[in-house]
Design a protein around this motif. Structure first.
Motif, PDB file in Angstrom:
ATOM      1  N   TYR A 144       0.954  -1.138  -0.121  1.00 15.94           N
ATOM      2  CA  TYR A 144       0.204  -0.039  -0.086  1.00 15.94           C
ATOM      3  C   TYR A 144       0.941   1.166   0.026  1.00 15.94           C
ATOM      4  O   TYR A 144       0.628   2.247  -0.696  1.00 15.94           O
ATOM      5  CB  TYR A 144      -0.921  -0.063   1.175  1.00 15.94           C
ATOM      6  CG  TYR A 144      -1.846   1.119   1.640  1.00 15.94           C
ATOM      7  CD1 TYR A 144      -2.860   1.353   0.539  1.00 15.94           C
ATOM      8  CD2 TYR A 144      -1.614   1.842   2.760  1.00 15.94           C
ATOM      9  CE1 TYR A 144      -3.544   2.651   0.881  1.00 15.94           C
ATOM     10  CE2 TYR A 144      -2.814   2.842   3.095  1.00 15.94           C
ATOM     11  CZ  TYR A 144      -3.540   3.290   1.927  1.00 15.94           C
ATOM     12  OH  TYR A 144      -4.363   4.319   2.286  1.00 15.94           O
ATOM     13  N   ARG A 145       1.832   1.256   0.738  1.00 12.67           N
ATOM     14  CA  ARG A 145       2.853   2.138   0.764  1.00 12.67           C
ATOM     15  C   ARG A 145       3.521   2.556  -0.223  1.00 12.67           C
ATOM     16  O   ARG A 145       3.952   4.003  -1.096  1.00 12.67           O
ATOM     17  CB  ARG A 145       3.660   2.316   1.877  1.00 12.67           C
ATOM     18  CG  ARG A 145       3.174   2.481   3.498  1.00 12.67           C
ATOM     19  CD  ARG A 145       4.155   1.684   4.436  1.00 12.67           C
ATOM     20  NE  ARG A 145       3.798   2.042   5.879  1.00 12.67           N
ATOM     21  CZ  ARG A 145       4.183   1.508   6.804  1.00 12.67           C
ATOM     22  NH1 ARG A 145       5.344   0.748   6.719  1.00 12.67           N
ATOM     23  NH2 ARG A 145       3.587   1.900   7.963  1.00 12.67           N
ATOM     24  N   ARG A 146       4.011   1.574  -1.048  1.00 12.64           N
ATOM     25  CA  ARG A 146       4.852   1.522  -2.443  1.00 12.64           C
ATOM     26  C   ARG A 146       3.655   2.454  -3.460  1.00 12.64           C
ATOM     27  O   ARG A 146       4.513   2.974  -4.242  1.00 12.64           O
ATOM     28  CB  ARG A 146       5.254   0.415  -2.529  1.00 12.64           C
ATOM     29  CG  ARG A 146       6.431  -0.187  -1.903  1.00 12.64           C
ATOM     30  CD  ARG A 146       7.402  -1.408  -2.587  1.00 12.64           C
ATOM     31  NE  ARG A 146       6.230  -2.499  -2.697  1.00 12.64           N
ATOM     32  CZ  ARG A 146       6.251  -3.382  -1.940  1.00 12.64           C
ATOM     33  NH1 ARG A 146       6.819  -3.318  -0.661  1.00 12.64           N
ATOM     34  NH2 ARG A 146       5.307  -4.452  -2.201  1.00 12.64           N
ATOM     35  N   GLU A 147       2.720   1.751  -3.323  1.00 10.74           N
ATOM     36  CA  GLU A 147       1.879   2.400  -4.545  1.00 10.74           C
ATOM     37  C   GLU A 147       1.481   3.763  -4.454  1.00 10.74           C
ATOM     38  O   GLU A 147       1.140   4.448  -5.291  1.00 10.74           O
ATOM     39  CB  GLU A 147       0.509   1.473  -4.550  1.00 10.74           C
ATOM     40  CG  GLU A 147       0.016   1.574  -5.890  1.00 10.74           C
ATOM     41  CD  GLU A 147      -1.232   0.520  -6.332  1.00 10.74           C
ATOM     42  OE1 GLU A 147      -1.958   0.876  -7.274  1.00 10.74           O
ATOM     43  OE2 GLU A 147      -1.146  -0.588  -5.622  1.00 10.74           O
ATOM     44  N   PHE A 148       1.027   4.092  -3.080  1.00  7.78           N
ATOM     45  CA  PHE A 148       0.238   5.515  -2.910  1.00  7.78           C
ATOM     46  C   PHE A 148       1.024   6.565  -2.168  1.00  7.78           C
ATOM     47  O   PHE A 148       0.512   7.639  -1.983  1.00  7.78           O
ATOM     48  CB  PHE A 148      -0.904   5.312  -2.303  1.00  7.78           C
ATOM     49  CG  PHE A 148      -1.811   4.316  -2.833  1.00  7.78           C
ATOM     50  CD1 PHE A 148      -2.479   4.841  -3.996  1.00  7.78           C
ATOM     51  CD2 PHE A 148      -2.089   2.837  -2.736  1.00  7.78           C
ATOM     52  CE1 PHE A 148      -3.706   4.051  -4.924  1.00  7.78           C
ATOM     53  CE2 PHE A 148      -3.318   2.128  -3.456  1.00  7.78           C
ATOM     54  CZ  PHE A 148      -3.951   2.657  -4.355  1.00  7.78           C
TER      55      PHE A 148
END
Length: 465
Positions: A202-206
């Motif tokens: 989630y962190r990597r994408e957003f």
């Protein structure tokens, strides 16, 4: 069907329709918009053939759901795992007996607080070496309490999720700090389909890292367009107040239950007009007007002991409920008080609270959303002030007996420029003068509205002649 659905407002029926067609969904609605009522209507209509487990903060699990069932006279079997039918805290032995009873009991709604969830899980029957889960329908009230993916309660919920058929999350503040808080709540609904199977994904994408400590990222900020994309992805399983055509003002009565010992003390004072407290002279109410004021003070938790406005604390139940309302609300909060003792207790409980001083500078800071909680006295801020840009929630900590103060203070938020549904909460101590004062305000307002309608009709008649 009982009149619960007939009493719903259009936006509540819209939410009910949304929930009826989704076995797993999030109702991200502010407190006072009827989340409990909507979910109970869903349960009544769908008639689940197995147990429903409501997991909520202690105060809500203890009373709110049961009160709503009783209010609407719903034919639902229910049991509290916190207190007895007489509202006495259950011993561990009696609680464990209820756990075992669930194995053979007919479909029942069970109510438990978050802290006891692990106790329930540890005491499940073990069959063929595996714990047997008997609650396939889960309602997670104030789901932001599970926002931390590293917490034991979230890890426990991940073990339970495969055993559930329906899962409903309720919250008014799904992301109380930032968008990072959304991941675990959405994961509990879809197992990671929409926002990633791990918080790292989630962190990597957003997000992008903004602060490192010892070479490890500890702070992130959303990438451009991330917020819109996140909400787009979850829009099919989450409904929020932003999606609804809600009325401009919602009034919400919040019952506050005093302990039995405090109610005995309250009733004795009401009967004898003399209150005895340890270490101080007896407090006497010399007439009915003074008695009403003293009882109003007691309902909110304090009482003045002398003419210098020294006071004694009687209970903290309203403070506790006020904290629950604040935690369940989004945005900044106005809290209206009557007595200086209430103001001091509120300021002591909420370090972020600031006392409104009537200045333009403070009003501007509020409207610029720089003040999280502002304590207001109706006599000093009820008239003419524009406070609609700073928040949309008002809590009446002390129920006022002055209709003009009440109406004028309520009018500070639903004004031109307000972009959110205004929610006005009344904290009402059950069995006290709060109930009569609130009823009196309602009747006075009805008369006020009737008078205004009559004046308007007279003006219209003159205009048409």
């Amino acid at each position: 069907m009982p009149n619960i659905e007939e009493s719903m407002r259009p936006y509540q029926k819209q939410v009910l329709d949304f929930a009826m067609t989704r076995p797993r969904c999030g109702l991200f609605l502010s407190m006072g918009l009827g989340k409990t009522m909507i979910v109970l209507s869903k349960i009544y209509k769908s008639r689940p053939n197995a147990h429903v487990l409501v997991i909520a903060p202690k105060n809500i699990a203890r009373s709110t759901w049961i009160q709503e069932i009783q209010k609407w006279q719903l034919p639902l079997r229910y049991k509290s795992l916190l207190v007895s039918e007489k509202d006495v805290k259950l011993t561990p032995e009696k609680r464990h007996a209820l756990y075992q009873e669930a194995v053979t009991a007919p479909p029942t709604m069970y109510f438990i607080n978050r802290e006891l969830l692990s106790d329930l899980y540890k005491n499940l029957p073990v069959i063929d070496g595996k714990r047997r889960w008997y609650y396939p329908h889960i309602i997670l009230d104030e789901s932001q309490g599970f926002k931390n993916p590293k917490s034991q309660r979230f890890k426990l919920m991940k073990q339970i999720l495969p055993c559930t058929e329906t899962f409903i999350e309720l919250t008014g503040t799904p992301a109380p700090k930032d968008l990072m808080d959304l991941w675990s709540q959405v994961y509990m609904l879809d197992g990671g389909q929409r926002l990633g199977r791990t918080i790292s994904q989630y962190r990597r994408e957003f997000f992008r890292e903004t602060l490192y400590v010892n070479g490890y990222p500890v702070r992130w900020e959303p990438l451009p367009g991330a917020e819109d994309e996140i909400y787009r992805r979850i829009s099919d399983i989450v409904i929020s107040v932003k999606n609804l055509a809600t009325p401009p003002v919602i009034y919400n009565d919040v019952p506050v239950y005093l302990d039995q010992k405090d109610m005995v003390k309250y009733r004795e004072f009401m009967k004898t007009q003399v209150l005895s407290l340890p270490g101080i002279d007896d407090i006497e109410a010399i007439n009915r007007a003074v008695l009403h004021g003293k009882l109003s003070q007691m309902a909110s938790g304090t009482i003045y002991t002398d003419s210098q406005k020294n006071y004694e604390v009687i209970h903290s139940k309203k403070l506790d409920m006020c904290e629950s309302v604040i935690n369940a609300s989004d945005g900044n909060i106005l809290i209206a008080y009557k007595y200086q003792s209430d103001m001091k207790e509120l300021a002591g409980r909420f370090p972020d609270a600031e006392i409104f001083d009537g200045s333009n500078a403070m009003m501007n800071r509020w409207n610029q959303r720089e003040i999280k909680i502002m304590l207001i006295h109706p006599a000093s801020c009820g008239f003419g002030l524009n406070l609609q840009f700073g928040g949309h929630t008002l809590i009446w900590y002390t129920i006022p007996d002055n209709l003009e103060h009440y109406l004028q203070t309520n009018a500070r938020l639903p004004r031109t420029g307000q972009t959110d549904t205004v929610i006005i909460h009344h904290l009402i101590a059950v069995g006290t003068v709060d109930e009569g004062t609130m009823l009196s305000l309602d009747k006075k307002e009805q008369r006020e509205n009737a008078l205004l309608d009559a004046v308007q009709m007279a003006i219209q008649n003159v205009t048409e002649e």
